[in-house]
Design a protein around this motif. Structure first.
Motif, mmCIF file in Angstrom:
data_model
loop_
_atom_site.group_PDB
_atom_site.id
_atom_site.type_symbol
_atom_site.label_atom_id
_atom_site.label_comp_id
_atom_site.label_asym_id
_atom_site.label_seq_id
_atom_site.Cartn_x
_atom_site.Cartn_y
_atom_site.Cartn_z
ATOM 1 N N UNK A 108 33.905 46.695 46.141
ATOM 2 C CA UNK A 108 32.955 45.596 45.994
ATOM 3 C C UNK A 108 32.218 45.818 44.681
ATOM 4 N N UNK A 109 32.352 44.873 43.749
ATOM 5 C CA UNK A 109 31.656 44.955 42.465
ATOM 6 C C UNK A 109 30.434 44.055 42.554
ATOM 7 N N UNK A 110 29.244 44.614 42.403
ATOM 8 C CA UNK A 110 28.014 43.890 42.705
ATOM 9 C C UNK A 110 27.774 42.613 41.906
ATOM 10 N N UNK A 111 28.421 42.440 40.781
ATOM 11 C CA UNK A 111 28.178 41.252 39.969
ATOM 12 C C UNK A 111 29.032 40.050 40.382
ATOM 13 N N UNK A 112 29.855 40.224 41.403
ATOM 14 C CA UNK A 112 30.809 39.190 41.774
ATOM 15 C C UNK A 112 30.853 38.998 43.289
ATOM 16 N N UNK A 113 31.343 37.816 43.699
ATOM 17 C CA UNK A 113 31.581 37.555 45.116
ATOM 18 C C UNK A 113 32.919 38.148 45.524
ATOM 19 N N UNK A 114 32.968 38.782 46.659
ATOM 20 C CA UNK A 114 34.174 39.298 47.294
ATOM 21 C C UNK A 114 35.297 39.721 46.345
ATOM 22 N N UNK A 115 35.150 40.892 45.772
ATOM 23 C CA UNK A 115 36.187 41.427 44.881
ATOM 24 C C UNK A 115 37.176 42.315 45.616
ATOM 25 N N UNK A 116 36.992 42.506 46.914
ATOM 26 C CA UNK A 116 37.845 43.452 47.627
ATOM 27 C C UNK A 116 39.248 42.930 47.940
ATOM 28 N N UNK A 117 39.560 41.736 47.552
ATOM 29 C CA UNK A 117 40.914 41.232 47.783
ATOM 30 C C UNK A 117 41.474 40.496 46.573
ATOM 31 N N UNK A 118 41.172 40.990 45.390
ATOM 32 C CA UNK A 118 41.742 40.402 44.182
ATOM 33 C C UNK A 118 43.107 41.048 43.947
ATOM 34 N N UNK A 119 44.169 40.247 43.802
ATOM 35 C CA UNK A 119 45.489 40.819 43.558
ATOM 36 C C UNK A 119 45.571 41.420 42.160
ATOM 37 N N UNK A 120 46.223 42.582 42.069
ATOM 38 C CA UNK A 120 46.346 43.283 40.788
ATOM 39 C C UNK A 120 47.767 43.808 40.611
ATOM 40 N N UNK A 121 48.082 44.142 39.379
ATOM 41 C CA UNK A 121 49.277 44.918 39.080
ATOM 42 C C UNK A 121 48.795 46.295 38.655
ATOM 43 N N UNK A 122 49.382 47.325 39.253
ATOM 44 C CA UNK A 122 49.025 48.717 39.004
ATOM 45 C C UNK A 122 50.114 49.308 38.114
ATOM 46 N N UNK A 123 49.736 49.795 36.934
ATOM 47 C CA UNK A 123 50.685 50.389 35.996
ATOM 48 C C UNK A 123 50.469 51.895 35.924
ATOM 49 N N UNK A 124 51.483 52.661 36.337
ATOM 50 C CA UNK A 124 51.381 54.111 36.174
ATOM 51 C C UNK A 124 51.645 54.441 34.713
ATOM 52 N N UNK A 125 51.174 55.618 34.293
ATOM 53 C CA UNK A 125 51.295 56.016 32.890
ATOM 54 C C UNK A 125 51.938 57.394 32.785
ATOM 55 N N UNK A 126 52.668 57.606 31.707
ATOM 56 C CA UNK A 126 53.201 58.936 31.436
ATOM 57 C C UNK A 126 52.048 59.903 31.209
ATOM 58 N N UNK A 127 52.272 61.156 31.534
ATOM 59 C CA UNK A 127 51.264 62.179 31.283
ATOM 60 C C UNK A 127 50.279 62.373 32.410
ATOM 61 N N UNK A 128 50.518 61.749 33.550
ATOM 62 C CA UNK A 128 49.673 61.901 34.738
ATOM 63 C C UNK A 128 48.249 61.372 34.581
ATOM 64 N N UNK A 129 48.045 60.428 33.701
ATOM 65 C CA UNK A 129 46.756 59.741 33.659
ATOM 66 C C UNK A 129 46.672 58.826 34.870
ATOM 67 N N UNK A 130 45.462 58.498 35.274
ATOM 68 C CA UNK A 130 45.323 57.566 36.402
ATOM 69 C C UNK A 130 45.953 56.225 36.026
#
Length: 173
Positions: free
Chosen positions: A112-134
């Motif tokens: 939940x991001x306080x500056x916005x309404x209901x952010x807990x269900x925003x669709x995203x694309x998750x990109x993994x990175x080389x080197x074990x960065x988040x």
């Protein structure tokens, strides 16, 4: 010209002047559990969270998101959580220490991001990175939400500094 923001870093205990990342230590789903539930149905580490309800299991990973600041040379960094499907979570877990693993997953923003309404269900694309960065998340640009609009169009330096000040105030830093 605004005064620079100073804060005490949770990791090193030293004072810094550059902008801190706005980080969340857990997904909202975990945060909302009772202390007993946290002990009995949930497991939280710095990178993974699993909550085993009687009828479903929710799986989350920690990611980053970079918010463009349109009138400043520094961007605003977030440390956020996303939920993944069982298959994606398993793949990510199995390759967590693989420095060459690059892929993408579908995930749901889980904070939940306080500056916005209901952010807990925003669709995203998750990109993994080389080197074990988040992994980095990017909201789906066809989802109508002010957070998505701000991500793609940027926010002002004044707005970024307000968000940082609010986060620091709420954590007592």
């Amino acid at each position: 010209m605004s005064e620079s923001i100073k804060y005490i870093c949770e990791c090193c205990g030293k004072e810094h002047e550059e902008w801190p990342s706005l980080t969340y230590s857990s997904p909202t789903h975990y945060h909302n559990l009772t202390e007993e539930e946290k002990q009995t149905i949930a497991e939280l580490t710095s990178d993974f969270c699993v909550i085993e309800y009687t009828d479903q299991t929710d799986k989350f990973i920690r990611c980053t998101l970079t918010q463009k600041v349109i009138d400043h040379c520094e961007n605003l960094e977030y440390g956020l959580w996303v939920s993944l499907s069982d298959k994606s979570f398993e793949d990510y877990s199995e390759n967590f220490k693989n420095e060459n693993h690059e892929t993408k997953y579908f995930g749901w923003l889980s904070n939940f991001l306080p500056d916005y309404e209901n952010t807990t269900n925003i669709p995203t694309t998750v990109y993994t990175k080389k080197g074990n960065s988040r992994p980095e998340i990017i909201p789906n640009n066809d989802f109508e939400h002010q957070f998505v609009n701000d991500y793609f169009n940027g926010i002002t330096k004044k707005e970024a500094e307000r968000r940082i000040a609010e986060m620091l105030k709420s954590t007592g830093k």
